[in-house]
Every structure is written in C-alpha cells, then in structure tokens.
Design an enzyme around this catalytic site. Sequence first.
Site, PDB file in Angstrom:
ATOM      1  N   TYR A 136       0.824  -1.210   0.000  1.00  0.00           N
ATOM      2  CA  TYR A 136       0.000   0.000   0.000  1.00  0.00           C
ATOM      3  C   TYR A 136       0.863   1.268   0.000  1.00  0.00           C
ATOM      4  O   TYR A 136       0.578   2.239   0.706  1.00  0.00           O
ATOM      5  CB  TYR A 136      -0.954  -0.001   1.198  1.00  0.00           C
ATOM      6  CG  TYR A 136      -2.204  -0.809   0.945  1.00  0.00           C
ATOM      7  CD1 TYR A 136      -3.327  -0.238   0.379  1.00  0.00           C
ATOM      8  CD2 TYR A 136      -2.252  -2.168   1.255  1.00  0.00           C
ATOM      9  CE1 TYR A 136      -4.463  -0.973   0.126  1.00  0.00           C
ATOM     10  CE2 TYR A 136      -3.386  -2.925   0.995  1.00  0.00           C
ATOM     11  CZ  TYR A 136      -4.487  -2.316   0.428  1.00  0.00           C
ATOM     12  OH  TYR A 136      -5.606  -3.056   0.166  1.00  0.00           O
ATOM     13  N   ASP A 145     -17.587 -11.346   8.697  1.00  0.00           N
ATOM     14  CA  ASP A 145     -16.148 -11.097   8.575  1.00  0.00           C
ATOM     15  C   ASP A 145     -15.700 -10.316   9.812  1.00  0.00           C
ATOM     16  O   ASP A 145     -15.800  -9.085   9.863  1.00  0.00           O
ATOM     17  CB  ASP A 145     -15.860 -10.320   7.295  1.00  0.00           C
ATOM     18  CG  ASP A 145     -14.378 -10.022   7.107  1.00  0.00           C
ATOM     19  OD1 ASP A 145     -13.577 -10.332   8.010  1.00  0.00           O
ATOM     20  OD2 ASP A 145     -14.015  -9.475   6.047  1.00  0.00           O
ATOM     21  N   TYR A 160     -14.834  -3.929   2.687  1.00  0.00           N
ATOM     22  CA  TYR A 160     -13.473  -4.377   2.385  1.00  0.00           C
ATOM     23  C   TYR A 160     -13.276  -5.723   3.071  1.00  0.00           C
ATOM     24  O   TYR A 160     -13.460  -5.848   4.284  1.00  0.00           O
ATOM     25  CB  TYR A 160     -12.416  -3.385   2.874  1.00  0.00           C
ATOM     26  CG  TYR A 160     -11.016  -3.934   2.716  1.00  0.00           C
ATOM     27  CD1 TYR A 160     -10.364  -3.876   1.488  1.00  0.00           C
ATOM     28  CD2 TYR A 160     -10.365  -4.545   3.783  1.00  0.00           C
ATOM     29  CE1 TYR A 160      -9.093  -4.410   1.328  1.00  0.00           C
ATOM     30  CE2 TYR A 160      -9.090  -5.072   3.626  1.00  0.00           C
ATOM     31  CZ  TYR A 160      -8.465  -5.011   2.405  1.00  0.00           C
ATOM     32  OH  TYR A 160      -7.210  -5.546   2.248  1.00  0.00           O
ATOM     33  N   LYS A 194      -6.173 -10.905  12.187  1.00  0.00           N
ATOM     34  CA  LYS A 194      -5.608  -9.702  12.816  1.00  0.00           C
ATOM     35  C   LYS A 194      -5.225  -9.927  14.278  1.00  0.00           C
ATOM     36  O   LYS A 194      -4.143 -10.410  14.570  1.00  0.00           O
ATOM     37  CB  LYS A 194      -6.538  -8.511  12.627  1.00  0.00           C
ATOM     38  CG  LYS A 194      -6.578  -8.032  11.173  1.00  0.00           C
ATOM     39  CD  LYS A 194      -7.011  -6.620  11.023  1.00  0.00           C
ATOM     40  CE  LYS A 194      -7.048  -6.194   9.565  1.00  0.00           C
ATOM     41  NZ  LYS A 194      -5.712  -6.031   8.973  1.00  0.00           N
TER      42      LYS A 194
END
Length: 641
Positions: A234, A455, A361, A484
């Site tokens: 990114y 999610d 996302y 995560k």
Amino acid sequence: MIVAGTDTGVGKTILSSLLMSAMPEAIYWKPVQAGTQEETDTETVARLSECAQERILPEAYRLTQPLSPHLSARLDGIEIQELNLALPATEQFLIVETAGGVLVPLRDDLLQIEMIQQWQLPVLLASRSALGTINHTLLTLQALRSRDIPLLGVVVIGPSNPENERAIEQFGDIPIVGRIPELPALNHALLLATYREHFQKFDFRQSASSLLPHPSYFEESWLDWDAEHIWHPYTQMQLLPYAIGVDRAEGSYIYLSDGRKVFDGISSWWVTLHGHAHPKIARAIAEQASKLEQVIFAGFTHEPAATLAHKLIERAPAGLAKVFFSDDGSTAVEVALKIAIQYWKHLGEDRRTFLALEHAYHGDTFGAMSVSARSSFTAAFDPLLFNVRRLPFPDAEREEHFLSTLELECVRPDVAAFIYEPLLLGAGGMKTWRATVMNQAIQIARKHGVLAIADEVLTGFGRTGTFFASEQASAKPDIMTLSKGITGGFLPLGTTLATQEIYNAFLSEDRAKTFFHGHSYTGNPLACAAAVASLNIFEEEPVMERIATIARVHEERLPALADSLGYVHRKICTVAALEPRRAEGYLSDRSRTLAARALERGLLVRPLGDTVYLLPPYSSTAEGLHRAYDILEECLTSPHG
C-alpha cells in the site's frame, strides 16, 4: 557532507558547484529551494559542474517565493515535513546544500539546524569575505557546536583577507580548508582551476568519513538494503524516499531507529491487541519453537491447534462448531467464500452469487476483492473479479432501504451468501451500523436459506466491546472469519468457523467432495501457540477494563474535537474516527501530510483518505491516549492540518 552558510547569499551554491566539478563520484541534493522565478540553485550546480543528470537529485520542496522557507511554504499553502527531508539512500558521496543560514526556520516549529542535527553529517561552512565575516562565522560555529554537529572546516568566499581568516581559525578553533576568490566568470573550467589551487590538499571524503558517528557512512546499513530491495505494501514507492526504521516496540509504543518513541494509534494495522512484545505471548512462542515449529496439517495435528480451536468454539457465537485454519484475513475470507459455494453444490443447488455491502473491504486476494467495494484498491483488477450484488450501506438514513433491498435479493434462487463486517466497516472508512439492523439482516438471510458470513477479521477479540461483534445480535452467522488480533499481533494466522450443518455437507465416501483448500503453513504451531496465549490473557488480565478505559477516553475527546473542526465522527468502543463533511477520498494528499505531521509529534496514524481514526492497543493508558488526541488536535487545527 553538508554545505551550510553563515547567511543567505554567501556562496554555498558556488562552493557546491566547485565540489561537484572536482568530485566525480559525488551527488548533490538541495532539499529545500526557496525562489523559483529564475534559475534554481540545483539548476545552477548542474550547469556549472557539467555533471550527469543522475548526479543531481531533485529538491524535496521547490518553493515559489525567495523568502525564508517557512514563509515561502506558507504562501504556497504547504508545510515542510521532516519525513520528506530524510537523507536519500545512496552509496555515493552525498553533498547536501542547505537553504540560507543554519538558524533559518523551515517551519514555524522547526529550524534548519535541527535537520542538520538529524542528518548526522559533518558540515562544511561557507563564509563570505566581507564586513562582519568574523562575527557571523563564529556565531554560526557556536550554534553548530552547541548541538554537537561535527565540523569539517570553513571555506572563505570573496576577496582575500588574511587577518579575517587568521581570526576565524584562532577564535573559531577550526581550519580554513579552502578559498574561492573573486572570479572573472563562473564556469566549469574556472571552478576546477580554483579547486586545484585552493582546495586540493584537503581530502573531503576521508575527513567527512572520519567525523561520522558510524564506523563508515559508506558502509551499507539495513535501511539501505530496504531501499534497494523491498517493495512495501500500500505504498507508492516513488513517493517514499526512505522507509521509517523501527528498532523495537513495547506496550503501546514503537521505538524508531532515530531514537523517537511513537504511540501506536492504529495497533500496527489493527493487529496488536494486548500491546507490543507482551511477555506471555513471546514466552509461549519461544517454548513452542523449542518443541515443534511446523508440521504438515493435512491428516496431522498438534496440541496448540487443537487447544486454539477448542477455545475459539467456546467463545464463538452459538452454532459455530468447526475451525478451518489459514494464513490471514484475506485467506480466511477466501475459505469462507469457497465453503459457501461448495456447500450449495453438495446440496445440489447452483448458488454462486454473493451479497455484500457498499463500502465493504474483505481483503486483497481475488475472491476477497470481488466481495469488497470497487475502489482504487481493486481498479486494476475489476475485469477479473466476479460479480456481486451490492447492498446499500445501512447508515441511519438508509436502514429500511438496506433491509428491503436485502429481502428482495435473498429471494433470488442463485444467492449463496450474504457477507458483512459486523457493526464496523474498517477500510471502507470506519463506518458503523447498528446491531439491531445487523440482527434483522441475518434473520432475513436465514428466512430465505441464504448463508450469513460474518467477517470479524477486524471486529473480533473485543474491538467493539464484546468478544465478538456478532454477540450483539441474537441471530448468529453460519460462517465467521477471524484474523488480525487473533495472535495478539505476533504472527499471521487466519481462521474460518462454520456450523456443523455446513461441515456435514462435505462428509462423504466420495473423495471428490473434499474441501480442496490449504496452505503450506496451515495451523502453524507457533502461530497457534501465540493465539492460545492471547486468549489466555483475556482470562488472566483485566482486558475488558482496559477496553472500557479506551472507550471512555474516546467518549471524552472525540465529540469535542470533531465539533471544534466541524467534522463528523463515529465511534464504537475502542475505535474512534472523524472526517471532514466534504471528504476527498482515499487518495487525498491531506492524509499523507497529516500522518507525517503526527509522526513527527510522536503518534502513528494512517488515515483512510480523509478519515482519521484511532484504534489503539489494549495496553494503552488514559494518559497515552489523551496525548494522542492532543497531537491529533494540534495537527488538525493548525493552518496546514
């Protein structure tokens, strides 16, 4: 080395041109140019030295007006950022020319001498032979020495004045290493001749190297290797002169290679849960590494994986019974999508369409990109992504519209699943939606036999105030993805949880009904051990109280800050976000500027376009988080915020 001057107009650019003419291995950089109406100093050096273009580096800032840099920048509507003044990565001898005198302001709160100090290069001081030379030179030397900046010597530019030079050497305790007399013209040949006559006895390269704080400036460091070899995520690499080195991290702080201590306001991309380097997780990984670091997971197993699966199912929403391991959030979503498609295939139904939210996302692999909103993230790959029926995001004004649209879509016989981020859309701008609406949405999907995929890659493990965000609805998902924070931020790991009913659809004596998916590091023992240790911390330490502290500070500070700026704000427990009412989108330059200014003040943030958010580790104290808000307020309320 750095070519600095006792004042503006003393001849730094002529000196730089002379050095570039005489040192074919050198490269030149003037990071800040103030005044561009005529030939710039960089252009002058290129012309006079007659050197190849690749030896001349572009300025970091080309300011329009020939004023003090802080004033010229203000008139141009920009602010000089320290990150953009980081020394370029090079193995060649680097000549850095400063702007004006050493005490000139680059910004309202940054003097040029502070950047000279950060660069840690020795200074060659240019001094003009004129009235006041002794005073100006000695004062400049005193300022440089007060900050322990190494000095190479002084170059006197202008008519010969032996008495001035003697006084500078005596009272300044510094050698005159060269002279540039008045020249009949300025050109490459005359500069070379001047160097041979007045400079040749001084070895700038060797002298500069001997004054550097490291054994040799010309030895490559790991930061040089990074700049040479690494492609960062990114990141537009052309706009990244040098990645920011990090030496270590502890608790809610990371410690940069230049010695700065920075509050991690985003949990290092939302993964660091209990704080960096938590000793219990570190110890669990070390102990596991001494026993079993990796084993094939197809048909084999180990205690950390079995224990983790058991603990996750104990905590998971009712009905979830099986755990499939993968590598990260994106792969966990890929697994969920493939399970949903193959589940319906095993039941004899051709359902291959997914319903997904606007602004969603779900990751960067192809399936995850397909169910994510089309954006700059996916633009290059749009023709390759499968079609998804997009649902309006259920903000306060569109809840009923969302629910009615979902109902209409779920009636279609080709719909396999509805995938959603419970309560909080992360990369889509930290957008929140109500638990009651989420509950109704799951009920609608269930009524029509559509699978619900939650999610929870971001929202899991306490981020929204409950262990899983899905707990805040009475209707539960059929599939749930986690990643995560699952290992506390130590190691990559993804999991996809599914109901017994879904799992049973894959059981058969027909091997063709196998779920053919896996990764080399599926169920890695080290990652599983870290995840088990992280879950144990929830049981052994007052984690929910720490979460409540973060939520309380957000409640105290966020609304007031947003109101003072005229921004809109959103918050959900440990996550707080604010943005202008008229945002410019993800590629807004304001986000880069804000991130740079915050980092300089000791705060790591990475805005999502114009959306600024705080999502700190649970180790954060009220004092640390208040300081983070103070920094945000400074950055956002200043004229250049």
